[in-house]
Every structure is written in structure tokens, then in C-alpha cells.
Design a protein around this motif. Structure first.
Motif, PDB file in Angstrom:
ATOM      1  N   LYS A  37       0.885  -1.095  -0.105  1.00  0.00           N
ATOM      2  CA  LYS A  37       0.108   0.112   0.036  1.00  0.00           C
ATOM      3  C   LYS A  37       0.821   1.285   0.040  1.00  0.00           C
ATOM      4  O   LYS A  37       1.871   1.459   0.717  1.00  0.00           O
ATOM      5  CB  LYS A  37      -0.983  -0.059   1.194  1.00  0.00           C
ATOM      6  N   GLY A  38       0.646   2.113  -1.085  1.00  0.00           N
ATOM      7  CA  GLY A  38       1.268   3.617  -0.960  1.00  0.00           C
ATOM      8  C   GLY A  38       2.587   3.437  -1.961  1.00  0.00           C
ATOM      9  O   GLY A  38       3.042   4.417  -1.893  1.00  0.00           O
ATOM     10  N   ALA A  75      -0.442   2.091  -5.218  1.00  0.00           N
ATOM     11  CA  ALA A  75      -1.386   1.377  -4.597  1.00  0.00           C
ATOM     12  C   ALA A  75      -2.240   1.521  -3.651  1.00  0.00           C
ATOM     13  O   ALA A  75      -1.547   2.274  -2.462  1.00  0.00           O
ATOM     14  CB  ALA A  75      -0.565  -0.091  -4.489  1.00  0.00           C
ATOM     15  N   GLU A  76      -3.348   1.442  -3.697  1.00  0.00           N
ATOM     16  CA  GLU A  76      -4.306   2.019  -2.609  1.00  0.00           C
ATOM     17  C   GLU A  76      -4.342   0.800  -1.306  1.00  0.00           C
ATOM     18  O   GLU A  76      -4.792   1.230  -0.227  1.00  0.00           O
ATOM     19  CB  GLU A  76      -5.657   2.078  -3.212  1.00  0.00           C
ATOM     20  N   TYR A  84      -3.942  -0.990 -19.029  1.00  0.00           N
ATOM     21  CA  TYR A  84      -4.363  -1.379 -17.567  1.00  0.00           C
ATOM     22  C   TYR A  84      -3.524  -2.367 -16.782  1.00  0.00           C
ATOM     23  O   TYR A  84      -2.648  -3.089 -17.426  1.00  0.00           O
ATOM     24  CB  TYR A  84      -6.047  -1.576 -17.394  1.00  0.00           C
ATOM     25  N   LEU A  85      -3.682  -2.337 -15.634  1.00  0.00           N
ATOM     26  CA  LEU A  85      -2.953  -3.642 -14.700  1.00  0.00           C
ATOM     27  C   LEU A  85      -4.258  -4.114 -14.048  1.00  0.00           C
ATOM     28  O   LEU A  85      -5.310  -3.485 -13.414  1.00  0.00           O
ATOM     29  CB  LEU A  85      -1.992  -2.853 -13.894  1.00  0.00           C
ATOM     30  N   VAL A  86      -4.205  -5.600 -13.735  1.00  0.00           N
ATOM     31  CA  VAL A  86      -5.070  -6.131 -12.980  1.00  0.00           C
ATOM     32  C   VAL A  86      -4.583  -6.555 -11.545  1.00  0.00           C
ATOM     33  O   VAL A  86      -3.457  -7.311 -11.714  1.00  0.00           O
ATOM     34  CB  VAL A  86      -5.452  -7.382 -13.891  1.00  0.00           C
ATOM     35  N   LEU A  87      -5.235  -5.971 -10.546  1.00  0.00           N
ATOM     36  CA  LEU A  87      -4.537  -6.213  -9.335  1.00  0.00           C
ATOM     37  C   LEU A  87      -5.382  -7.246  -8.475  1.00  0.00           C
ATOM     38  O   LEU A  87      -6.370  -7.281  -8.596  1.00  0.00           O
ATOM     39  CB  LEU A  87      -4.486  -4.883  -8.556  1.00  0.00           C
ATOM     40  N   GLY A  88      -4.761  -8.013  -7.641  1.00  0.00           N
ATOM     41  CA  GLY A  88      -5.373  -9.028  -6.911  1.00  0.00           C
ATOM     42  C   GLY A  88      -5.130  -8.467  -5.433  1.00  0.00           C
ATOM     43  O   GLY A  88      -4.162  -8.309  -5.061  1.00  0.00           O
ATOM     44  N   TYR A  89      -6.348  -8.630  -4.734  1.00  0.00           N
ATOM     45  CA  TYR A  89      -6.100  -8.320  -3.135  1.00  0.00           C
ATOM     46  C   TYR A  89      -6.980  -9.106  -2.366  1.00  0.00           C
ATOM     47  O   TYR A  89      -7.924  -9.640  -2.858  1.00  0.00           O
ATOM     48  CB  TYR A  89      -6.004  -6.573  -2.853  1.00  0.00           C
ATOM     49  N   GLY A  90      -7.163  -8.846  -1.027  1.00  0.00           N
ATOM     50  CA  GLY A  90      -7.917  -9.437   0.043  1.00  0.00           C
ATOM     51  C   GLY A  90      -7.751 -10.844   0.168  1.00  0.00           C
ATOM     52  O   GLY A  90      -8.546 -11.542   0.872  1.00  0.00           O
ATOM     53  N   GLY A  91      -6.324 -11.509   0.118  1.00  0.00           N
ATOM     54  CA  GLY A  91      -6.314 -12.984   0.408  1.00  0.00           C
ATOM     55  C   GLY A  91      -6.223 -13.524  -0.783  1.00  0.00           C
ATOM     56  O   GLY A  91      -6.421 -13.135  -2.035  1.00  0.00           O
ATOM     57  N   TRP A  92      -6.496 -15.020  -0.733  1.00  0.00           N
ATOM     58  CA  TRP A  92      -6.406 -15.902  -1.651  1.00  0.00           C
ATOM     59  C   TRP A  92      -7.457 -17.080  -1.741  1.00  0.00           C
ATOM     60  O   TRP A  92      -8.097 -17.237  -0.522  1.00  0.00           O
ATOM     61  CB  TRP A  92      -4.960 -16.699  -1.770  1.00  0.00           C
TER      62      TRP A  92
END
Length: 457
Positions: A85-86, A259-260, A281-289
Motif C-alpha cells: 500500500k502506498g 497502490a491503494e 491497465y493493470l489487473v490487481l489482486g487483493y484481499g487474500g487468496w
């Protein structure tokens, strides 16, 4: 007599020995020529279906991040990289950004001048109507016609008075008569000319009024167009101002997209060195797996929520998971042909799978497998190996006993069957088989109906 008895006994023993030898030879030959088979009795049961596929460990949430438009890309995070983040996702060239800001500021000034110009054009123009002059000319013509008409009436009256005296026999001056006549004719000619002038002035006035109306309409149209142009220019000004404010925000961010939240770059559709069009664009993944398994076309509708699956990770680890969601829309796009794996399932990571995913940092793949028992229980179930098929239909072979001269023999008998359903190991059928029938499930040699067989102990 004794010798005859001895010979008879010897012959009998020889015959018995020969028979024994023949039996031994016959059995030895049977052991070589007669197929040895394994049998199993048909019975009630359920089928067990095995489903398999591949999958991968994916983020719980995904997000597309589009690049700023019109900027020169200096650097972008690589696919598969983890960004805190950041931290910077994409970096743009500051020099190019500054030039873009200067260009946009100049463009905004020009647009404001155009807006002011259109606002002036939208004002009602000052002008003197053409009909004003024509109206004054008509009034003058009318006045002259009126005076000429009065003079003509007066001259006519004098001339008629003089002619009346002449009719009565009064003495008249011939010169005076001629003069009055000429005055009358001149006044009449003047009256006619004044009338024509008046008519022409009237026509000119009517035409001038039409010209004024047309000019007023043209001016109104021009004002309306100018007002529209002024509005359009205003919109351009506001858009340019907004773009400039956005560019200044980019400057404030030092030309970096940050990154937020903690994320992983799943896809990178950015070309370093190029000028962004706003579609990159970029595809970002977050929040775990979580686990994502692909379902083959033939298995669609068979994999359900709640199924337990076994996982074999490419890294070597093993784990278990429970399917939480089946997505029937994955892999499909409007206008595209149906893909081979257009259904997927999702499951939460259990402890072992979580560890495997952490090791691989979100790039882990796996093979999955699940075995599910059929809901229905069938009356007759036999092994798949017992099922045989030919043009006339499906059948199986059973072992029956047949009485012959040498004794009771075991032979294979053909029994027709109707296949209801089958899995990888067993097949559900309907047939005339009995519970005690011995169905041939394997044989060391090829066996067909009527062949002798022997059951493997």
C-alpha cells in the motif's frame, strides 16, 4: 483258468491305467487350452463418479486499474509482483508531464478567448432598419401626390369654369383659355406622376419590410448559433480546466500511480516508453487468496457446491478443500465462442492450501480430484470390465455348468443387458441376471459365448 483270470485282471488294470492317464492328459490339456476367468455376482449398488481438472490459486478480489491518458510511461510493476500500500504501481516521465501541463494551460487560454468571442457574437446587433427610410420616402410621396391632386382639381375647376362661360356665349380671351388648358394638363400630368411615385414608394416600403424581417431572422439565427457556440466553448473550457486540474494532481503525485492497498499484479497490459491512450491497465489482486478450479465441458452441471476435493499442487504439496461456489459465467464473453472450460468452482483455502499459496505468492497451480457417489441405488451393478458391446447391443458372459459324456463342464453363456449408467469402474444395468449368477469380469484369454472356462480359485 488261472492264466485266463490273470490275463483278465491285467487287461482291467491296463484299461484303468489308460483311463487315468487320459484323464490326467485331458485335464492338463484343459489347463492349457481352457480360459481361466474371474467372476463376480451382480448386486445392488451405487455408482461412484470421479471428476478431475486443473486450477490455480487466485486472489479473493480483482480490480482493473487504467493508466492516466496522454502520459509517457517510464516504468510499470511486473506481472506477478507484490506491491505494498502506498508504493508505486506505474511511473510516468515528469518532463513529459510538465510539457503537457504547459500545453494544456495555453489551450485553456485560447478556449476562454473563443468563448468570449462567441458570447459577443451572441449579442443582438445594432442596426437601422431599411424600412425606416422607405417609410419616410413613402410619406413624402404621399404628401406630394396629395398636393399634386389638389393642384389638378383646382386647375380643372378653372378650366371647366372658363369653358362654361364660353358655352353661355360670353366673350373669352383665347390666350387666357389656352393658358388655363395648359395649366390643367400640366397639373394632371403632375398628379399622375405623383401617383406613380407614391405607388413605387409603397412597393419599396413593402419590400424593405420583408428585407428587415429576413435580416432579423438571420440575425436571430446567427445569435442562436453564437449562443450554442458559446456554450460549446464553455464546455471545452470546463473540460480543459478539469484536465488541467487532473494534470496538476498528477504533478502533485510526482507522476506516480500508487497502490491503494497491498496487492499482487495479476496482469500487466502496459508498454514502457509509450504514450498512454487511457486503455492500458493493470489487473490487481487483493484481499487474500482462494482456490479456482476449472470444470470441463462434459462435467458441467455435475460439480456442485459442497463437494470435497483433493488437491495436488505443482510445488508438490497436497491439501483438501470444500467447494463454496460454482460460477457458470466464467470464461464466457459476448460474441465469443464457448470455451472448453467455461465453468469454474471456488473454494476457501484451508490451512495446508494457504501455506502452499503463500509459498508460491499467488502463482500456484494444482490438479484437483473428487469422487461422488450417485444418489440413485441401482438393482443390478456389475464391473465395467464385464460389459461387452457389439452391433446387436450390450451383453455380459456368465459361467454355467453343462453335462457331457466326460462329466460336468463349465462354459460361458451370453446374457443381453441394457446399460443405464456407468462410471469408471462399474455399470448399472437391467437384465435377466440372477443374484447367484457368476459374471465373468476378467479372463486370461479371449472368451465368447459357448467357450469352456474354468474359474480362478
Amino acid at each position: 483258468m488261472k492264466n485266463s483270470s490273470k490275463i483278465a485282471v491285467r487287461v482291467l488294470f491296463g484299461f484303468l491305467a489308460a483311463m487315468a492317464a487320459c484323464t490326467v492328459l485331458s485335464r492338463a490339456a484343459a489347463s492349457v487350452l481352457v480360459a481361466q476367468v474371474e467372476v463376480k455376482k451382480p448386486g445392488r449398488g451405487k455408482l461412484a463418479y470421479i471428476y478431475e481438472g486443473t486450477g490455480s490459486v487466485v486472489p479473493k478480489k480483482e480490480k482493473k486499474v487504467f493508466l492516466w491518458e496522454g502520459q509517457q510511461i517510464e516504468w510499470a510493476s511486473e506481472q506477478g509482483s507484490t506491491v505494498k500500500k502506498g508504493k508505486c504501481l506505474v511511473k510516468f516521465r515528469k518532463e513529459y508531464l510538465e510539457k503537457t501541463i504547459e500545453k494544456k494551460e495555453s489551450e485553456l487560454k485560447q478556449l476562454r478567448l473563443q468563448e468570449a468571442e462567441q458570447q459577443i457574437s451572441a449579442r443582438k446587433p445594432a442596426r437601422v432598419p431599411v424600412s425606416d427610410g422607405a417609410q419616410r420616402a413613402l410619406a413624402d410621396a404621399r404628401n406630394r401626390a396629395k398636393k399634386a391632386q389638389a393642384r389638378a382639381r383646382e386647375a380643372k375647376a378653372c378650366w371647366e369654369e372658363y369653358k362654361e362661360k364660353e358655352k353661355k356665349g360670353e366673350t373669352v380671351d383665347a390666350a387666357r383659355k389656352q393658358e388655363l388648358k395648359e395649366v390643367y394638363l400640366a397639373a394632371k400630368a403632375e398628379e399622375e406622376a405623383a401617383g406613380q411615385e407614391k405607388a413605387q414608394a409603397q412597393t419599396a416600403y413593402e419590400l424593405a419590410k420583408k428585407e428587415d424581417a429576413a435580416q432579423d431572422q438571420n440575425n436571430e439565427n446567427a445569435q442562436a448559433a453564437a449562443r450554442i457556440n458559446a456554450q460549446a466553448a464553455g464546455e471545452q473550457v470546463r473540460a480543459a480546466k478539469k484536465e488541467l486540474e487532473l494534470l496538476r494532481e498528477y504533478r502533485k503525485a510526482k507522476g506516480k500511480m500508487l497502490a491503494e492497498q497491498d496487492c499482487t499484479v495479476l496482469e500487466n497490459h502496459v508498454q514502457a516508453g509509450g504514450i498512454s491512450a487511457g486503455t492500458e491497465y493493470l489487473v490487481l489482486g487483493y484481499g487474500g487468496w482462494k482456490l479456482k478450479g476449472e470444470i470441463s465441458r462434459e462435467d458441467r452441471g455435475k460439480i456442485l457446491q459442497g463437494f470435497q476435493v483433493s488437491l495436488q499442487f505443482a510445488s508438490g504439496g497436497k491439501a483438501e478443500a470444500k467447494i463454496e461456489e460454482v460460477d457458470i459465467s466464467a470464461g464466457k464473453s459476448s460474441g465469443e465462442e464457448e470455451k472448453q472450460a467455461d465453468y469454474v468452482w471456488y473454494a476457501a483455502l484451508l490451512d495446508e492450501a494457504e501455506q502452499e499459496a503463500e509459498k508460491a505468492k499467488g502463482t500456484e497451480t494444482f490438479v484437483w480430484k473428487t469422487e461422488q457417489e450417485s444418489e440413485k441405488e441401482y438393482e443390478q451393478v456389475i464391473p465395467v470390465s464385464a460389459l461387452r458391446e457389439e452391433l446387436g447391443g450390450a451383453y455380459c458372459l456368465i459361467v454355467v455348468e453343462k453335462e457331457e459324456m466326460l462329466g460336468t463342464l463349465k462354459v460361458a453363456k451370453k446374457v443381453p443387458v441394457t446399460v443405464l449408467e456407468k462410471d469408471g469402474k462399474n455399470v448399472a444395468i437391467t437384465s435377466e441376471l440372477k443374484k447367484e449368477d457368476k459374471v465373468i469380469v476378467s479372463s486370461e484369454k479371449f472368451v465368447s459365448g459357448g467357450d469352456r472356462v474354468r474359474i480362478k480359485e
